[in-house]
Scaffold this active site. Structure first.
Site, mmCIF file in Angstrom:
data_model
loop_
_atom_site.group_PDB
_atom_site.id
_atom_site.type_symbol
_atom_site.label_atom_id
_atom_site.label_comp_id
_atom_site.label_asym_id
_atom_site.label_seq_id
_atom_site.Cartn_x
_atom_site.Cartn_y
_atom_site.Cartn_z
ATOM 1 N N SER A 269 -5.735 -4.117 0.651
ATOM 2 C CA SER A 269 -4.570 -3.709 -0.117
ATOM 3 C C SER A 269 -3.842 -4.938 -0.640
ATOM 4 O O SER A 269 -3.406 -5.799 0.129
ATOM 5 C CB SER A 269 -3.618 -2.893 0.764
ATOM 6 O OG SER A 269 -2.333 -2.882 0.163
ATOM 7 N N HIS B 40 -7.675 -2.144 -3.328
ATOM 8 C CA HIS B 40 -6.667 -1.088 -3.164
ATOM 9 C C HIS B 40 -5.353 -1.540 -3.804
ATOM 10 O O HIS B 40 -4.810 -2.594 -3.457
ATOM 11 C CB HIS B 40 -6.481 -0.785 -1.678
ATOM 12 C CG HIS B 40 -5.636 0.415 -1.403
ATOM 13 N ND1 HIS B 40 -6.108 1.713 -1.526
ATOM 14 C CD2 HIS B 40 -4.350 0.527 -1.000
ATOM 15 C CE1 HIS B 40 -5.147 2.562 -1.202
ATOM 16 N NE2 HIS B 40 -4.063 1.871 -0.892
ATOM 17 N N ASP C 120 -1.578 -0.504 -4.630
ATOM 18 C CA ASP C 120 -0.499 0.402 -4.221
ATOM 19 C C ASP C 120 0.625 0.420 -5.250
ATOM 20 O O ASP C 120 1.276 -0.597 -5.487
ATOM 21 C CB ASP C 120 0.067 -0.052 -2.872
ATOM 22 C CG ASP C 120 -0.887 0.236 -1.725
ATOM 23 O OD1 ASP C 120 -1.263 1.412 -1.560
ATOM 24 O OD2 ASP C 120 -1.248 -0.711 -1.005
ATOM 25 N N MET D 29 4.221 1.903 -6.221
ATOM 26 C CA MET D 29 5.422 2.520 -5.625
ATOM 27 C C MET D 29 6.555 2.508 -6.635
ATOM 28 O O MET D 29 6.719 1.534 -7.371
ATOM 29 C CB MET D 29 5.827 1.741 -4.373
ATOM 30 C CG MET D 29 4.725 1.636 -3.339
ATOM 31 S SD MET D 29 5.320 0.826 -1.851
ATOM 32 C CE MET D 29 3.783 0.653 -0.944
ATOM 33 N N HIS E 128 -3.611 3.774 -5.656
ATOM 34 C CA HIS E 128 -2.910 4.701 -4.769
ATOM 35 C C HIS E 128 -1.501 4.887 -5.318
ATOM 36 O O HIS E 128 -0.657 4.002 -5.194
ATOM 37 C CB HIS E 128 -2.898 4.097 -3.349
ATOM 38 C CG HIS E 128 -2.150 4.923 -2.355
ATOM 39 N ND1 HIS E 128 -1.829 4.456 -1.099
ATOM 40 C CD2 HIS E 128 -1.663 6.190 -2.408
ATOM 41 C CE1 HIS E 128 -1.174 5.398 -0.427
ATOM 42 N NE2 HIS E 128 -1.052 6.449 -1.209
ATOM 43 N N MET F 247 2.018 6.166 -5.293
ATOM 44 C CA MET F 247 3.120 6.703 -4.483
ATOM 45 C C MET F 247 4.298 6.834 -5.431
ATOM 46 O O MET F 247 5.281 6.074 -5.376
ATOM 47 C CB MET F 247 3.409 5.745 -3.316
ATOM 48 C CG MET F 247 2.307 5.805 -2.255
ATOM 49 S SD MET F 247 2.275 4.361 -1.191
ATOM 50 C CE MET F 247 1.284 3.250 -2.182
ATOM 51 N N MET G 149 -2.968 8.953 5.196
ATOM 52 C CA MET G 149 -1.984 7.919 5.543
ATOM 53 C C MET G 149 -1.816 7.893 7.055
ATOM 54 O O MET G 149 -1.480 8.910 7.667
ATOM 55 C CB MET G 149 -0.629 8.225 4.905
ATOM 56 C CG MET G 149 -0.529 8.105 3.396
ATOM 57 S SD MET G 149 -0.873 6.488 2.696
ATOM 58 C CE MET G 149 0.221 5.414 3.589
ATOM 59 N N ASP H 139 -5.507 4.818 5.528
ATOM 60 C CA ASP H 139 -4.628 3.793 4.950
ATOM 61 C C ASP H 139 -3.386 3.611 5.814
ATOM 62 O O ASP H 139 -2.575 4.523 5.941
ATOM 63 C CB ASP H 139 -4.234 4.233 3.527
ATOM 64 C CG ASP H 139 -3.408 3.188 2.790
ATOM 65 O OD1 ASP H 139 -3.189 2.084 3.318
ATOM 66 O OD2 ASP H 139 -2.982 3.498 1.650
HETATM 67 C C1 DX5 Z 1 1.452 1.701 2.459
HETATM 68 C C2 DX5 Z 1 0.276 1.417 1.589
HETATM 69 C C3 DX5 Z 1 -0.843 0.712 2.264
HETATM 70 C C4 DX5 Z 1 -0.463 -0.613 2.853
HETATM 71 C C5 DX5 Z 1 -1.414 -0.926 3.950
HETATM 72 O O1 DX5 Z 1 2.295 2.586 1.829
HETATM 73 O O2 DX5 Z 1 -0.272 2.597 1.040
HETATM 74 O O3 DX5 Z 1 -1.977 0.606 1.421
HETATM 75 O O4 DX5 Z 1 -0.494 -1.651 1.920
HETATM 76 O O5 DX5 Z 1 -1.010 -2.122 4.540
HETATM 77 P P1 DX5 Z 1 -1.333 -2.420 6.070
HETATM 78 O O6 DX5 Z 1 -2.843 -2.456 6.188
HETATM 79 O O7 DX5 Z 1 -0.695 -3.728 6.305
HETATM 80 O O8 DX5 Z 1 -0.749 -1.301 6.875
HETATM 81 ZN ZN ZN Z 2 -2.216 2.470 -0.057
#
Ligand code: DX5
Ligand code: ZN
Length: 231
Positions: free
Chosen positions: A11, A36, A38, A40, A75, A77, A146, A184
């Site tokens: 990620s 990956h 992310d 947000m 991903h 969010m 998750m 994840d």
């Molecule tokens: C959290 C993200 C993850 C996060 C994982 O909301 O979706 O992808 O980056 O990071 P670690 O592996 O550090 O938990």
């Molecule tokens: Zn993620």
């Protein structure tokens, strides 16, 4: 599982954002199977990260030294979801996963993702019931479970995710479809074996890969631990 391949998806949330292209190339050289990404929005989750423009910027870096493309695993969010999907398609995303609570019409959103040539996934939060995926299994390429609450990297793995992985694995196997089961959040060398044994075939790892700086060593350590959990 008869044919088993563990995919490791670092990620970028834990990468150095000032050197993102370099970081992407480094984790790919270290054996990353997916990148990956992310996204947000400070609305669906209480944090704000990156969007399609950054996805487009890293796209040229998402290939091996031999030139084999490495998929970008987006991903989302965010809420709402749909308007961003064509933008990420244009930006070079290969897979798009979203949270069913964030889309008014989950089936329509899944169709939209596939219609643009990408793989489609649904993400389940720790407290999200699994039945939300029941009637769209034929539209899914992956289920992302998750194992932390979404919004931040570096959180502790929620142990009750393990029985949920097992139940999801059964649901997926019942369909006979090749739907990836991606876990994840909080994945590390101390729990990856149990995560894989429970039925995950794809794991996201942010802090476990990027902390320490030796990405080859981190990814190899995850793979070595996971190998003991294969069924
Ligand atoms: C959290 C993200 C993850 C996060 C994982 O909301 O979706 O992808 O980056 O990071 P670690 O592996 O550090 O938990
Ligand atoms: Zn993620």
């Amino acid at each position: 599982m008869s044919t088993y391949t563990l995919r490791i998806a670092p990620s970028l949330l834990s990468a150095d954002f000032a050197r993102l292209g370099e970081e992407v190339r480094a984790v790919i050289a270290a054996g990353a199977d997916l990148i990956h990404f992310d996204v947000m929005d400070n609305h669906y989750v209480p944090n704000l990260t990156v969007g399609p423009m950054v996805c487009q910027a890293i796209r040229p870096h998402c290939q091996t030294a031999e030139g084999r493309p490495v998929p970008i695993d987006v991903h989302l969010m965010v809420q709402p979801v749909d308007a961003l999907i064509p933008m990420f398609a244009e930006a070079g995303a290969s897979l798009i996963t979203f949270h069913p609570e964030a889309s008014l019409h989950v089936d329509r959103t899944l169709q939209l993702i596939r219609s643009l040539g990408m793989k489609a996934g649904l993400a389940l939060n720790p407290a999200t019931p699994m039945h939300l995926i029941d009637h769209v299994m034929d539209r899914l390429d992956l289920v992302l479970l998750m194992s932390v609450n979404p919004g931040f990297g570096g959180q502790a793995f929620i142990e009750s995710s393990l029985p949920k992985i097992e139940l999801l694995r059964k649901r997926i196997d019942t369909t006979g479809r090749d739907i990836w089961l991606e876990v994840d959040g909080g994945v590390n060398t101390r729990n990856i074996r149990r995560i894989v044994a429970a039925g995950a075939n794809t794991v996201v790892a942010g802090s476990a890969v990027f902390t320490g700086g030796d990405y080859v060593r981190s990814i190899e350590a995850l793979r070595a631990e996971a190998a003991g959990g294969r069924t």
